[in-house]
Write a protein that holds these residues in place. Structure first.
Motif, mmCIF file in Angstrom:
data_model
loop_
_atom_site.group_PDB
_atom_site.id
_atom_site.type_symbol
_atom_site.label_atom_id
_atom_site.label_comp_id
_atom_site.label_asym_id
_atom_site.label_seq_id
_atom_site.Cartn_x
_atom_site.Cartn_y
_atom_site.Cartn_z
ATOM 1 N N GLU A 115 0.845 -1.192 0.000
ATOM 2 C CA GLU A 115 0.000 0.000 0.000
ATOM 3 C C GLU A 115 0.880 1.241 0.000
ATOM 4 O OE1 GLU A 115 -2.770 -0.096 3.235
ATOM 5 O OE2 GLU A 115 -3.560 -2.059 2.648
ATOM 6 N N THR A 116 0.360 2.293 -0.628
ATOM 7 C CA THR A 116 1.053 3.580 -0.644
ATOM 8 C C THR A 116 0.340 4.496 0.339
ATOM 9 O OG1 THR A 116 1.615 3.270 -2.964
ATOM 10 C CG2 THR A 116 1.756 5.524 -2.097
ATOM 11 N N GLU A 117 1.133 5.110 1.200
ATOM 12 C CA GLU A 117 0.579 6.029 2.180
ATOM 13 C C GLU A 117 1.263 7.384 1.990
ATOM 14 O OE1 GLU A 117 0.110 6.386 7.035
ATOM 15 O OE2 GLU A 117 1.018 4.609 6.175
ATOM 16 N N THR A 118 0.455 8.409 1.832
ATOM 17 C CA THR A 118 0.997 9.750 1.654
ATOM 18 C C THR A 118 0.876 10.489 2.979
ATOM 19 O OG1 THR A 118 0.260 9.720 -0.643
ATOM 20 C CG2 THR A 118 0.828 11.869 0.300
ATOM 21 N N VAL A 119 2.017 11.023 3.437
ATOM 22 C CA VAL A 119 2.066 11.741 4.709
ATOM 23 C C VAL A 119 2.698 13.113 4.464
ATOM 24 C CG1 VAL A 119 2.995 11.712 7.067
ATOM 25 C CG2 VAL A 119 2.361 9.563 5.940
ATOM 26 N N SER A 120 2.079 14.155 4.966
ATOM 27 C CA SER A 120 2.650 15.507 4.853
ATOM 28 C C SER A 120 3.792 15.641 5.846
ATOM 29 C CB SER A 120 1.602 16.576 5.163
ATOM 30 O OG SER A 120 0.551 16.496 4.222
ATOM 31 N N SER A 121 4.861 16.306 5.389
ATOM 32 C CA SER A 121 6.013 16.482 6.267
ATOM 33 C C SER A 121 6.584 17.880 6.076
ATOM 34 C CB SER A 121 7.077 15.440 5.925
ATOM 35 O OG SER A 121 8.268 15.709 6.625
ATOM 36 N N PRO A 122 6.928 18.582 7.180
ATOM 37 C CA PRO A 122 7.511 19.921 7.066
ATOM 38 C C PRO A 122 8.927 19.881 6.479
ATOM 39 C CG PRO A 122 7.346 19.265 9.381
ATOM 40 C CD PRO A 122 6.718 18.193 8.564
ATOM 41 N N GLU A 123 9.553 18.700 6.447
ATOM 42 C CA GLU A 123 10.922 18.611 5.948
ATOM 43 C C GLU A 123 10.985 18.445 4.436
ATOM 44 O OE1 GLU A 123 11.595 15.485 8.572
ATOM 45 O OE2 GLU A 123 11.301 16.952 10.141
ATOM 46 N N VAL A 124 9.832 18.196 3.787
ATOM 47 C CA VAL A 124 9.821 18.011 2.333
ATOM 48 C C VAL A 124 9.208 19.260 1.719
ATOM 49 C CG1 VAL A 124 8.928 16.585 0.458
ATOM 50 C CG2 VAL A 124 9.584 15.515 2.605
ATOM 51 N N ALA A 125 9.874 19.754 0.681
ATOM 52 C CA ALA A 125 9.414 20.985 0.022
ATOM 53 C C ALA A 125 8.034 20.797 -0.558
ATOM 54 C CB ALA A 125 10.397 21.378 -1.078
ATOM 55 N N LEU A 126 7.255 21.855 -0.513
ATOM 56 C CA LEU A 126 5.884 21.829 -1.017
ATOM 57 C C LEU A 126 5.893 21.507 -2.503
ATOM 58 C CD1 LEU A 126 3.012 22.312 -0.008
ATOM 59 C CD2 LEU A 126 3.224 24.687 -0.746
ATOM 60 N N GLY A 127 4.985 20.541 -2.936
ATOM 61 C CA GLY A 127 4.893 20.156 -4.344
ATOM 62 C C GLY A 127 5.857 19.050 -4.731
ATOM 63 N N THR A 128 6.666 18.558 -3.815
ATOM 64 C CA THR A 128 7.582 17.449 -4.122
ATOM 65 C C THR A 128 7.220 16.238 -3.261
ATOM 66 O OG1 THR A 128 9.214 18.137 -2.474
ATOM 67 C CG2 THR A 128 9.490 18.981 -4.728
ATOM 68 N N GLN A 129 7.691 15.106 -3.723
ATOM 69 C CA GLN A 129 7.460 13.863 -2.976
ATOM 70 C C GLN A 129 8.787 13.190 -2.696
ATOM 71 O OE1 GLN A 129 4.868 11.371 -5.257
ATOM 72 N NE2 GLN A 129 3.032 12.495 -4.696
ATOM 73 N N GLU A 130 8.826 12.509 -1.574
ATOM 74 C CA GLU A 130 10.035 11.786 -1.193
ATOM 75 C C GLU A 130 9.610 10.430 -0.636
ATOM 76 O OE1 GLU A 130 12.962 12.465 2.405
ATOM 77 O OE2 GLU A 130 13.086 14.109 0.951
ATOM 78 N N ILE A 131 10.318 9.392 -1.006
ATOM 79 C CA ILE A 131 9.980 8.052 -0.530
ATOM 80 C C ILE A 131 10.659 7.857 0.816
ATOM 81 C CG2 ILE A 131 10.203 5.576 -0.946
ATOM 82 C CD1 ILE A 131 10.100 6.192 -3.933
ATOM 83 N N ALA A 132 9.844 7.695 1.850
ATOM 84 C CA ALA A 132 10.372 7.489 3.194
ATOM 85 C C ALA A 132 10.808 6.046 3.386
ATOM 86 C CB ALA A 132 9.320 7.853 4.235
ATOM 87 N N GLN A 133 10.022 5.136 2.841
ATOM 88 C CA GLN A 133 10.344 3.709 2.960
ATOM 89 C C GLN A 133 9.771 3.009 1.730
ATOM 90 O OE1 GLN A 133 8.791 1.882 6.489
ATOM 91 N NE2 GLN A 133 9.528 -0.146 5.943
ATOM 92 N N PRO A 134 10.603 2.309 0.953
ATOM 93 C CA PRO A 134 10.090 1.659 -0.255
ATOM 94 C C PRO A 134 9.170 0.488 0.124
ATOM 95 C CG PRO A 134 12.411 1.113 0.051
ATOM 96 C CD PRO A 134 12.044 2.104 1.124
#
Length: 181
Positions: free
Chosen positions: A135-154
């Motif tokens: 499953e893919t879970e999207t979580v907002s994070s203050p450390e990631v720039a707005l409008g970008t995505q980062e994979i926290a755990q594959p």
């Protein structure tokens, strides 16, 4: 040579009841034939047909019955004087083994319509694997720039294994039951 045979009274016990016979026959089998009974090797006779008659005695006679047996190997005509279908089949070399069953049941008396069906049963167990997508879970994070995505755990696909018991009757699949997953 002249032989004198004296008539003897014997009691004949059959499924229809008892009757007395007066006979000069030398053996049980001859006395039964004298009484108009056609004998088959599968009839139950006590004492045996070749036993001599030398005094008054009781003869128990259970005639055999002609039966039609249907199996996956074909149709067979057998004769039996057994008390149950299971004993008749075993005596004819068509035993019920493992999960096999008969219609009517093996513990039933011989059927009046003379029809017996043998159902050969086997089972197999299969292990069926299936992939479980991650499953893919999207979580907002203050450390990631707005409008970008980062994979926290594959993610990684999972694997499920189901143990399924398959029952075959007369070579055809009859049922499937998932026993464990």
């Amino acid at each position: 040579l002249l032989q004198v045979l004296r008539a003897v009274t014997v009691t004949l016990v059959t499924p229809e009841g008892e009757q007395e016979l007066v006979t000069a026959a030398g053996t049980v089998g001859e006395a039964l034939r004298e009484a108009g009974i056609q004998l088959y090797a599968t009839d139950f006779i006590d004492p045996p047909a070749n036993s001599p008659i030398i005094k008054e005695m009781t003869i128990t006679y259970q005639p055999s019955q002609e039966l039609w047996v249907t199996t996956t190997d074909g149709d067979f005509r057998i004769r039996s004087s057994a008390g149950t279908i299971g004993a008749a089949l075993a005596g004819a070399g068509i035993p019920l083994e493992g999960l096999d069953y008969s219609l009517p049941s093996r513990s039933d008396p011989l059927p009046p319509d003379s029809q017996i069906r043998v159902v050969r049963v086997s089972e197999s167990v299969q292990l069926i694997q299936k992939s479980i997508p991650f499953e893919t879970e999207t979580v907002s994070s203050p450390e990631v720039a707005l409008g970008t995505q980062e994979i926290a755990q594959p993610g990684q696909a999972g694997l499920a294994v189901a143990r399924t018991r398959i029952r075959y009757e007369d070579g055809q699949e009859f049922s499937r039951v998932v026993e464990d997953e």
